[in-house]
Design a protein around this motif. Structure first.
Motif, PDB file in Angstrom:
ATOM      1  N   ALA A  42      18.638   3.117   9.527  1.00 44.69           N
ATOM      2  CA  ALA A  42      18.319   3.055   8.103  1.00 44.69           C
ATOM      3  C   ALA A  42      17.272   1.974   7.835  1.00 44.69           C
ATOM      4  N   ILE A  43      17.415   0.841   8.509  1.00 38.09           N
ATOM      5  CA  ILE A  43      16.459  -0.257   8.292  1.00 38.09           C
ATOM      6  C   ILE A  43      15.059   0.159   8.713  1.00 38.09           C
ATOM      7  N   LEU A  44      14.966   0.719   9.921  1.00 36.63           N
ATOM      8  CA  LEU A  44      13.651   1.118  10.434  1.00 36.63           C
ATOM      9  C   LEU A  44      13.017   2.160   9.520  1.00 36.63           C
ATOM     10  N   THR A  45      13.801   3.172   9.177  1.00 36.73           N
ATOM     11  CA  THR A  45      13.257   4.246   8.340  1.00 36.73           C
ATOM     12  C   THR A  45      12.808   3.709   6.990  1.00 36.73           C
ATOM     13  N   ASN A  46      13.664   2.883   6.392  1.00 34.76           N
ATOM     14  CA  ASN A  46      13.310   2.329   5.084  1.00 34.76           C
ATOM     15  C   ASN A  46      12.039   1.480   5.151  1.00 34.76           C
ATOM     16  N   ALA A  47      11.951   0.662   6.187  1.00 35.69           N
ATOM     17  CA  ALA A  47      10.767  -0.188   6.322  1.00 35.69           C
ATOM     18  C   ALA A  47       9.519   0.680   6.484  1.00 35.69           C
ATOM     19  N   GLN A  48       9.648   1.759   7.266  1.00 29.17           N
ATOM     20  CA  GLN A  48       8.488   2.629   7.473  1.00 29.17           C
ATOM     21  C   GLN A  48       8.113   3.380   6.200  1.00 29.17           C
ATOM     22  N   VAL A  49       9.141   3.749   5.427  1.00 28.81           N
ATOM     23  CA  VAL A  49       8.855   4.409   4.151  1.00 28.81           C
ATOM     24  C   VAL A  49       8.088   3.448   3.252  1.00 28.81           C
ATOM     25  N   ALA A  50       8.546   2.197   3.210  1.00 25.67           N
ATOM     26  CA  ALA A  50       7.886   1.214   2.366  1.00 25.67           C
ATOM     27  C   ALA A  50       6.422   1.062   2.784  1.00 25.67           C
ATOM     28  N   GLU A  51       6.180   1.020   4.085  1.00 22.96           N
ATOM     29  CA  GLU A  51       4.799   0.926   4.580  1.00 22.96           C
ATOM     30  C   GLU A  51       3.976   2.116   4.116  1.00 22.96           C
ATOM     31  N   ARG A  52       4.568   3.293   4.259  1.00 21.22           N
ATOM     32  CA  ARG A  52       3.853   4.509   3.866  1.00 21.22           C
ATOM     33  C   ARG A  52       3.498   4.471   2.386  1.00 21.22           C
ATOM     34  N   LEU A  53       4.485   4.041   1.583  1.00 24.03           N
ATOM     35  CA  LEU A  53       4.242   3.993   0.134  1.00 24.03           C
ATOM     36  C   LEU A  53       3.108   3.026  -0.168  1.00 24.03           C
ATOM     37  N   LEU A  54       3.124   1.876   0.481  1.00 24.05           N
ATOM     38  CA  LEU A  54       2.072   0.888   0.230  1.00 24.05           C
ATOM     39  C   LEU A  54       0.722   1.409   0.723  1.00 24.05           C
ATOM     40  N   ASP A  55       0.719   2.068   1.889  1.00 26.10           N
ATOM     41  CA  ASP A  55      -0.516   2.625   2.429  1.00 26.10           C
ATOM     42  C   ASP A  55      -1.144   3.617   1.466  1.00 26.10           C
ATOM     43  N   LYS A  56      -0.276   4.394   0.832  1.00 29.52           N
ATOM     44  CA  LYS A  56      -0.780   5.433  -0.070  1.00 29.52           C
ATOM     45  C   LYS A  56      -1.086   4.882  -1.448  1.00 29.52           C
ATOM     46  N   GLY A  57      -0.871   3.585  -1.607  1.00 32.57           N
ATOM     47  CA  GLY A  57      -1.142   2.968  -2.900  1.00 32.57           C
ATOM     48  C   GLY A  57      -0.063   3.247  -3.924  1.00 32.57           C
ATOM     49  N   VAL A  58       1.038   3.785  -3.481  1.00 30.87           N
ATOM     50  CA  VAL A  58       2.141   4.003  -4.408  1.00 30.87           C
ATOM     51  C   VAL A  58       2.941   2.706  -4.485  1.00 30.87           C
ATOM     52  N   THR A  59       2.881   2.051  -5.601  1.00 31.68           N
ATOM     53  CA  THR A  59       3.629   0.792  -5.686  1.00 31.68           C
ATOM     54  C   THR A  59       4.497   0.806  -6.929  1.00 31.68           C
ATOM     55  N   LYS A  60       5.562   1.566  -6.846  1.00 29.72           N
ATOM     56  CA  LYS A  60       6.527   1.533  -7.939  1.00 29.72           C
ATOM     57  C   LYS A  60       7.549   0.460  -7.591  1.00 29.72           C
ATOM     58  N   PRO A  61       7.554  -0.643  -8.338  1.00 28.93           N
ATOM     59  CA  PRO A  61       8.436  -1.760  -7.971  1.00 28.93           C
ATOM     60  C   PRO A  61       9.891  -1.343  -7.831  1.00 28.93           C
ATOM     61  N   THR A  62      10.364  -0.486  -8.722  1.00 28.68           N
ATOM     62  CA  THR A  62      11.785  -0.113  -8.641  1.00 28.68           C
ATOM     63  C   THR A  62      12.104   0.572  -7.322  1.00 28.68           C
ATOM     64  N   GLU A  63      11.201   1.452  -6.906  1.00 27.25           N
ATOM     65  CA  GLU A  63      11.452   2.177  -5.672  1.00 27.25           C
ATOM     66  C   GLU A  63      11.457   1.219  -4.487  1.00 27.25           C
ATOM     67  N   LEU A  64      10.457   0.334  -4.464  1.00 25.87           N
ATOM     68  CA  LEU A  64      10.385  -0.628  -3.367  1.00 25.87           C
ATOM     69  C   LEU A  64      11.604  -1.543  -3.370  1.00 25.87           C
ATOM     70  N   ARG A  65      12.010  -1.906  -4.578  1.00 21.84           N
ATOM     71  CA  ARG A  65      13.165  -2.806  -4.665  1.00 21.84           C
ATOM     72  C   ARG A  65      14.426  -2.137  -4.113  1.00 21.84           C
ATOM     73  N   GLU A  66      14.584  -0.870  -4.442  1.00 21.57           N
ATOM     74  CA  GLU A  66      15.737  -0.129  -3.914  1.00 21.57           C
ATOM     75  C   GLU A  66      15.718  -0.105  -2.399  1.00 21.57           C
ATOM     76  N   ILE A  67      14.535   0.145  -1.875  1.00 23.01           N
ATOM     77  CA  ILE A  67      14.396   0.206  -0.414  1.00 23.01           C
ATOM     78  C   ILE A  67      14.754  -1.143   0.199  1.00 23.01           C
ATOM     79  N   LEU A  68      14.227  -2.214  -0.412  1.00 23.18           N
ATOM     80  CA  LEU A  68      14.507  -3.545   0.125  1.00 23.18           C
ATOM     81  C   LEU A  68      15.999  -3.865   0.042  1.00 23.18           C
ATOM     82  N   ALA A  69      16.614  -3.480  -1.053  1.00 23.37           N
ATOM     83  CA  ALA A  69      18.048  -3.751  -1.203  1.00 23.37           C
ATOM     84  C   ALA A  69      18.841  -3.048  -0.102  1.00 23.37           C
ATOM     85  N   ASP A  70      18.441  -1.803   0.210  1.00 25.64           N
ATOM     86  CA  ASP A  70      19.115  -1.064   1.278  1.00 25.64           C
ATOM     87  C   ASP A  70      18.922  -1.758   2.622  1.00 25.64           C
TER      88      ASP A  70
END
Lengths: 351, 152
Positions: free
Chosen positions: A144-172
């Motif tokens: 879960a950690i690896l996948t979440n971290a990679q998702v976060a990277e992908r979101l940032l790479d694509k310029g998608v920066t919704k704080p709530t989504e990132l925060r959820e990922i970080l909390a997980d």
């Protein structure tokens, strides 16, 4: 002189401080009717005797074959004393009894240590069997950690920066990291080779801890663990690790056997409600009856109830105990049965 | 469908070019069966970020009770599940005429598990922790190789 206790403290037997005495004791009992009878090398000890007011003494060696275990000193303070002819012989006889006791005590301590080692080995080999299960337990949060971290990277790479989504990922990620840490903490606690340390324990918490530990092992074996715990049980006075072992080993081998037998889904139903009440009850009653208190009887009861021919709830028929045919298993179980047996809880356990 | 390979060795990370198109909606439902809630959430995020529609199940039981939204283009199943193992589910689905390309994930990298996966005819067998790119690559290939309705 309890040479044993001193030796355990790493200082050597008490008599070691009296070199002149040790040499003479090897030859037989030592006696003196006045301090002036002692040789000059005993000068320091003469002073101590004088300070204590000892004027005469008979010192009987405690001997195991050729090994000097210690010495038994009978001394007279203040006033000189006549010595009946057969006194020495009788004191030597008493010394013999003391030697025997000392030796037995020493053997017991050694045996206890051996047993502790054995229990540790048993635990480690059980852990070996559970290793695959624990890999699973650790792999879930790691995945879960690896996948979440990679998702976060992908979101940032694509310029998608919704704080709530990132925060959820970080909390997980944080939660999963803690979860992995918990698995390691439990494992480490379980493998520690410490002498038993009793404390006030919540039996239900111990059971839950073990169930977490075997969680994925149960899954691999197609076993559903159903807990039915009575709320508000009085605390049990015991060593946590030993208790975990008792809870772990029985169902573990039970499950191993059933798995081998049928291979199909089955259910291990542990009903601590009845049993827990019973244990607590036994402990309390006997605790009141004797000041020594024997709540350990309650724990034995718990173990016996989970033993070879015990029924596990009502969901299935009792099965023959696989341990009977597997050397080693029995030894482990005897180990923990014995541990509980030889460390009876003290009187304050009736709390 | 024969298990083509053990993609642990065959899979390579996707090129960035492939990732750039990940926003686009990709037709296809990916169904995940994993008993771990956090893993389900993480996989859902990952696979959705690649443009797939995702639905998740906590157990095989749940799959059989709730059923799929539509015929999934790909299944991602944890081999070891509490009630029934992933391969049993897959065999059952196949028996009911639902031969869905399946990716097995497992935390147990051992021959037995691999054997189970192969016998169940899975497309890909991945060991946890899974690299996100490897999984997405496997899903894309599984979806692309989806045979119209031949249960071979």
């Amino acid at each position: 002189v309890d040479g044993l206790v001193r030796e355990d403290a790493g200082r050597g037997p008490d008599v070691g401080r009296f070199p002149w005495l040790v040499a003479r004791l090897r030859r037989g009992p030592v006696h003196f009717a006045g301090l002036d009878e002692l040789s000059s090398e005993a000068a320091i000890d003469c002073n101590s005797f004088a300070r204590l007011g000892i004027s005469s003494a008979i010192i009987v060696p405690l001997i195991d074959g050729t090994r000097l275990l210690g010495a038994l000193t009978f001394s007279v303070q203040r006033r000189a004393h006549g010595r009946p002819a057969d006194l020495l012989e009788r004191l030597e006889f008493v010394g013999g009894i003391f030697s025997g006791l000392l030796l037995r005590r020493r053997n017991e301590v050694e045996l206890q240590k051996l047993r502790r080692d054995l229990t540790h080995v048993g635990r480690v080999s059980t852990m070996g069997e559970l290793a695959a299960a624990l890999a699973h337990e650790l792999n879930q949060p790691l995945t879960a950690i690896l996948t979440n971290a990679q998702v976060a990277e992908r979101l940032l790479d694509k310029g998608v920066t919704k704080p709530t989504e990132l925060r959820e990922i970080l909390a997980d990620i944080v939660a999963d990291d803690k979860r992995a840490g918990e698995v390691i903490r439990r494992l480490r606690g379980f493998l520690k080779k410490d002498p038993p340390r009793r404390s006030s324990l919540d039996l239900n918490a111990v059971i839950q801890d073990v169930v977490l530990l075997v969680h994925s092992d149960a899954i691999i074996r197609n076993v559903t663990v159903v807990l039915d715990l009575a709320p508000g049980l009085p605390p049990v006075h015991a060593d946590r690790v030993q208790l975990q072992q008792v809870v772990l080993l029985e169902p573990h081998h039970e499950r191993a056997g059933r798995h081998a037998r049928r291979g199909g889904p089955s259910s291990w139903h542990r009903d601590a409600r009845q049993r827990g009440r019973e244990s607590a009850g036994v402990g309390q009653r006997s605790g009141r009856r004797s000041p020594g208190g024997r709540p350990a009887a309650g724990l034995r009861r718990l173990l016996h109830d989970e033993g070879p021919r015990a029924r596990h709830g009502t969901l299935h028929r009792p099965i023959a105990h696989p341990g009977a045919r597997r050397p080693g298993v029995g030894a482990q179980q005897r180990g923990c049965r014995h541990n509980i047996h030889i460390h009876p809880a003290p009187g304050r356990a009736e709390e | 469908m024969r298990p083509t390979s053990n993609t642990r060795s065959a899979a390579r990370p996707l090129q960035l070019g492939a990732m750039a198109r990940a926003d686009e909606h990709v037709p296809g439902l990916v169904s995940i069966v994993d008993e771990d809630a956090s893993v389900r959430r993480a996989l859902r995020r990952l696979i959705e970020s690649a443009g797939f529609t995702v639905e998740t199940f906590a157990s095989c039981e749940e799959v059989l009770h709730r059923g799929f939204l539509e015929r999934p283009a790909c299944l991602v199943i944890d081999v070891h599940l509490g009630d029934m193992n992933g391969s049993q589910l897959q065999l059952r689905l196949t028996a009911e005429g639902l031969a869905i390309p399946t990716i097995f994930v497992t935390a147990h990298d051992d021959a037995v598990t691999e054997g189970i996966a192969e016998r169940a005819g899975c497309v890909t067998y991945l060991t946890k922790p899974i690299d996100g790119d490897v999984l997405l690559d496997a899903i894309r290939r599984a979806v692309a190789s989806l045979p119209p309705s031949s249960p071979s």
